[in-house]
Design an enzyme around this catalytic site. Structure first.
Site, PDB file in Angstrom:
ATOM      1  N   GLY A 156     -59.238  26.285 -33.396  1.00  0.00           N
ATOM      2  CA  GLY A 156     -58.376  26.087 -34.567  1.00  0.00           C
ATOM      3  C   GLY A 156     -57.670  27.350 -35.007  1.00  0.00           C
TER       4      GLY A 156
ATOM      5  CE  LYS B 168     -51.794  36.043 -33.750  1.00  0.00           C
ATOM      6  NZ  LYS B 168     -51.360  35.934 -32.342  1.00  0.00           N
TER       7      LYS B 168
ATOM      8  CG  ASP C  85     -60.871  39.910 -40.068  1.00  0.00           C
ATOM      9  OD1 ASP C  85     -60.153  39.257 -39.287  1.00  0.00           O
ATOM     10  OD2 ASP C  85     -60.929  41.157 -40.045  1.00  0.00           O
ATOM     11  N   GLY C  86     -59.771  36.446 -40.115  1.00  0.00           N
ATOM     12  CA  GLY C  86     -58.481  35.815 -40.393  1.00  0.00           C
ATOM     13  C   GLY C  86     -57.326  36.792 -40.524  1.00  0.00           C
TER      14      GLY C  86
ATOM     15  NE  ARG D 265     -52.016  26.803 -31.463  1.00  0.00           N
ATOM     16  CZ  ARG D 265     -51.910  28.107 -31.288  1.00  0.00           C
ATOM     17  NH1 ARG D 265     -52.445  28.677 -30.226  1.00  0.00           N
ATOM     18  NH2 ARG D 265     -51.297  28.864 -32.178  1.00  0.00           N
TER      19      ARG D 265
ATOM     20  CG  ASP E 225     -57.407  28.531 -27.257  1.00  0.00           C
ATOM     21  OD1 ASP E 225     -57.822  28.563 -26.089  1.00  0.00           O
ATOM     22  OD2 ASP E 225     -57.438  29.523 -27.999  1.00  0.00           O
TER      23      ASP E 225
ATOM     24  CG  ASP F  35     -51.668  32.246 -29.989  1.00  0.00           C
ATOM     25  OD1 ASP F  35     -50.853  32.167 -30.929  1.00  0.00           O
ATOM     26  OD2 ASP F  35     -52.783  31.703 -30.024  1.00  0.00           O
TER      27      ASP F  35
HETATM   28  P1  AMP Z   1     -56.741  33.944 -29.244  1.00  0.00           P
HETATM   29  O1  AMP Z   1     -57.377  33.957 -27.891  1.00  0.00           O
HETATM   30  O2  AMP Z   1     -56.395  35.293 -29.802  1.00  0.00           O
HETATM   31  O3  AMP Z   1     -55.555  33.038 -29.278  1.00  0.00           O
HETATM   32  O4  AMP Z   1     -57.822  33.374 -30.292  1.00  0.00           O
HETATM   33  C1  AMP Z   1     -58.793  32.416 -29.987  1.00  0.00           C
HETATM   34  C2  AMP Z   1     -59.347  31.824 -31.244  1.00  0.00           C
HETATM   35  O5  AMP Z   1     -59.917  32.827 -32.080  1.00  0.00           O
HETATM   36  C3  AMP Z   1     -58.335  31.086 -32.107  1.00  0.00           C
HETATM   37  O6  AMP Z   1     -58.987  29.992 -32.685  1.00  0.00           O
HETATM   38  C4  AMP Z   1     -57.985  32.126 -33.151  1.00  0.00           C
HETATM   39  O7  AMP Z   1     -57.522  31.535 -34.338  1.00  0.00           O
HETATM   40  C5  AMP Z   1     -59.318  32.826 -33.366  1.00  0.00           C
HETATM   41  N1  AMP Z   1     -59.155  34.197 -33.860  1.00  0.00           N
HETATM   42  C6  AMP Z   1     -58.703  35.283 -33.191  1.00  0.00           C
HETATM   43  N2  AMP Z   1     -58.698  36.368 -33.981  1.00  0.00           N
HETATM   44  C7  AMP Z   1     -59.154  35.985 -35.197  1.00  0.00           C
HETATM   45  C8  AMP Z   1     -59.391  36.643 -36.442  1.00  0.00           C
HETATM   46  N3  AMP Z   1     -59.149  37.941 -36.619  1.00  0.00           N
HETATM   47  N4  AMP Z   1     -59.866  35.895 -37.462  1.00  0.00           N
HETATM   48  C9  AMP Z   1     -60.123  34.584 -37.319  1.00  0.00           C
HETATM   49  N5  AMP Z   1     -59.938  33.917 -36.176  1.00  0.00           N
HETATM   50  C10 AMP Z   1     -59.459  34.593 -35.118  1.00  0.00           C
HETATM   51 MG    MG Z   2     -54.711  31.600 -29.760  1.00  0.00          MG
END
Ligand code: AMP
Ligand code: MG
Length: 518
Positions: A100, A122, A134-135, A199, A269, A279
């Site tokens: 998600g 983002k 931490d989002g 996605r 994803d 991404d």
């Molecule tokens: P990514 O491979 O960077 O596309 O991320 C994979 C998953 O991890 C996705 O669900 C992202 O939303 C989550 N994610 C990556 N970095 C963070 C972050 N700093 N805080 C919260 N969720 C994250």
């Molecule tokens: Mg991603």
């Protein structure tokens, strides 16, 4: 700033009834409502005026406090309800369950000139999908995403776009090297834009939970709003939809191969249902042409996402999507035929793409061999991909062929005579082959220069922009943004960026390998 707001996504798709911003498994919903986090001292440091224009936002608007507050999540645009999407995914080949939007928050849709754009922040704070993180996002990775998405757009590669890049004014703790020494970094927020952020993983999550009802709702919505020419949803339409996703995915990856882009995290994803590059994390640009190169440190062992493997991974990901859509279609042979066609189309489109880079437009029985020999030669000694192909359009005769591309070699001085001989032999074949074309050398050069970019966002260039921005100098961000708007044009004033990676950047973090810690 008055926007023409639409809400097709939230009006047509099921919402999570839970309004709390707590981390959880979310079922039978495509998204959860969540508001962005208030930040300490937001500051917009760059805006894509071209993207703003597409949204009917004027240059004056982009300078307003209202723009700043909206696109850093500090104010909610009237009558809109931000949300985070629920999706799953296969990461590095393994089922990862619910993922998600952990750090993406969708603001609203804007309709302008018959285009419907979704706008997403983002790095604007935690959501129900943040899991253990931490989002937030740091400045370095935000600069990389912001610049690269726009650069890809101007290269003609299907991609999400960037609207603005801002500092949040807050700090974010990150362990860049994964060595147990986390440090505080500047937090940043990118406002990014696409016709849809759906996605493969959005479909996978419902299939995995045997939630056929919501799988169908999502698929019907996607077809109606993004593939309307396919008509009323039916088994046949779902197949056509899947077919079109395979074609778009393949075309996107062929475009990556053409310009030397390596995504780095092709998890399902991170695969857009519209075939857009999405991404931008630990991606990288080929400097030395090398099928085995991956920019992602997490992928260093298996090199699953290496340059030469991207087309295969696209197919692997499409198998996962086929599995997810299966219950709606229930026709294995038909799905398999579409996946098989991807392989056949890949061979044909890849050949055509590589030939266009060489200025070859007619057919010859030896073309495959000529290209294979070229790809072999390119990997004999470190050869800069961008410089090689750009210079090749100046080729006139085999005798001087080597001189044309000399500049592309990282260590010409120590190149063996054997390698030089192999190049000379290749240029002889190339010269013979060019005689079968019907273009003048000027015409050929023009066509080649339109597919072989002169300027790409080299890994060290992004790092230079980052290093300057850390010191509050944002001028290089704008320099690269302007430069990369015309990647196929000669820009003599920017010749310094048509250059091999400097030696200092060879093994510097951020310039060669990157981690996901962003
Ligand atoms: P990514 O491979 O960077 O596309 O991320 C994979 C998953 O991890 C996705 O669900 C992202 O939303 C989550 N994610 C990556 N970095 C963070 C972050 N700093 N805080 C919260 N969720 C994250
Ligand atoms: Mg991603």
């Amino acid at each position: 700033m008055k926007l023409n707001i639409k809400n097709t996504f939230i009006e047509h798709l099921p919402a999570d009834p839970n309004l709390e911003n707590t981390r959880r498994q979310v079922e039978e919903a495509v998204y959860s409502f969540v508001n962005p986090k208030q930040t300490k001292a937001p500051k917009v440091i760059h805006t894509s005026l071209e993207m703003a224009t597409c949204l009917n936002i004027s240059e004056a608007d982009t300078k307003s406090d209202f723009f700043k507050d909206i696109f850093t999540g500090n104010q909610i645009y009237p009558e809109t309800k931000p949300f985070a999407m629920c999706y799953a995914g296969h990461q590095f080949g393994n089922w990862a369950g619910q993922l998600g939007d952990g750090r993406a928050i969708n603001l609203f849709e804007v309709e302008h000139k018959n285009y419907n754009w979704k706008i997403q922040l983002k790095g604007a704070g935690e959501t129900p999908y943040s899991r253990t993180a931490d989002g937030l996002a740091v400045l370095r990775s935000s600069i990389r995403e912001y610049l690269c998405a726009e650069a890809m757009f101007y290269l003609g590669v299907p991609t999400t776009r960037s609207l603005s890049l801002s500092l949040s004014g807050d700090t974010v703790l990150r362990d860049v090297l994964y060595n147990g020494n986390p440090e505080y970094e500047k937090g940043a927020i990118v406002a990014r834009v696409a016709p849809s952020f759906i996605r493969f993983g959005n479909f996978e999550i419902f299939a995995a939970r045997n939630d056929t009802k919501n799988l169908k709702i999502l698929t019907d919505y996607t077809i109606k709003h993004h593939f309307p020419h396919l008509g009323t949803p039916s088994k046949e339409t779902y197949l056509q939809f899947f077919k079109e996703v395979t074609t778009r995915t393949l075309d996107m990856i062929i475009a990556w191969q053409r310009v030397g882009f390596v995504h780095g995290v092709m998890n399902t994803d991170n695969m857009s249902i519209l075939g857009l590059t999405i991404d931008y994390g630990p991606y990288g640009w080929l400097e030395g042409f090398d099928f085995g190169w991956t920019p992602n440190t997490t992928d260093r062992q298996n090199k699953r996402y290496r340059y030469g493997n991207q087309p295969n991974i696209g197919l692997w990901n499409l198998y996962q999507l086929a599995n997810a859509l299966y219950v709606l279609i229930e026709d294995v042979p038909a799905l398999e035929a579409i996946l098989k066609a991807y392989e056949v189309d890949f061979e044909q489109k890849s050949l055509q793409m590589m030939k266009s880079k060489l200025g070859l437009f007619s057919s010859d029985a030896n073309d495959v061999k000529l290209l294979q020999d070229l790809e072999d030669n390119l990997q004999l000694a470190e050869t800069d991909m961008t410089i090689f192909f750009r210079n090749l359009s100046n080729f006139s005769e085999a005798r001087t062929g080597f001189n044309t591309i000399e500049n592309a070699f990282y260590d010409l001085e120590n190149m063996s005579d054997e390698i030089k001989m192999r190049w000379i032999t290749w240029f002889e074949s190339y010269e013979t082959r060019l005689k079968k074309e019907h273009l003048s050398s000027e015409e050929r050069k023009e066509k080649m220069d339109a597919v072989n970019p002169k300027y790409v966002l080299r890994n060290y260039m992004a790092q230079l922009a980052i290093d300057a921005a850390e010191k509050e100098d944002y001028s290089l961000i704008d320099t690269f943004y302007q430069l990369l708007k015309k990647p196929y044009n000669e820009q003599p004033e920017h010749q310094q960026w048509f250059a091999k990676r400097p030696e200092w950047a060879r093994n510097k973090v951020g310039c060669s390998m990157l981690s996901c810690s962003s």
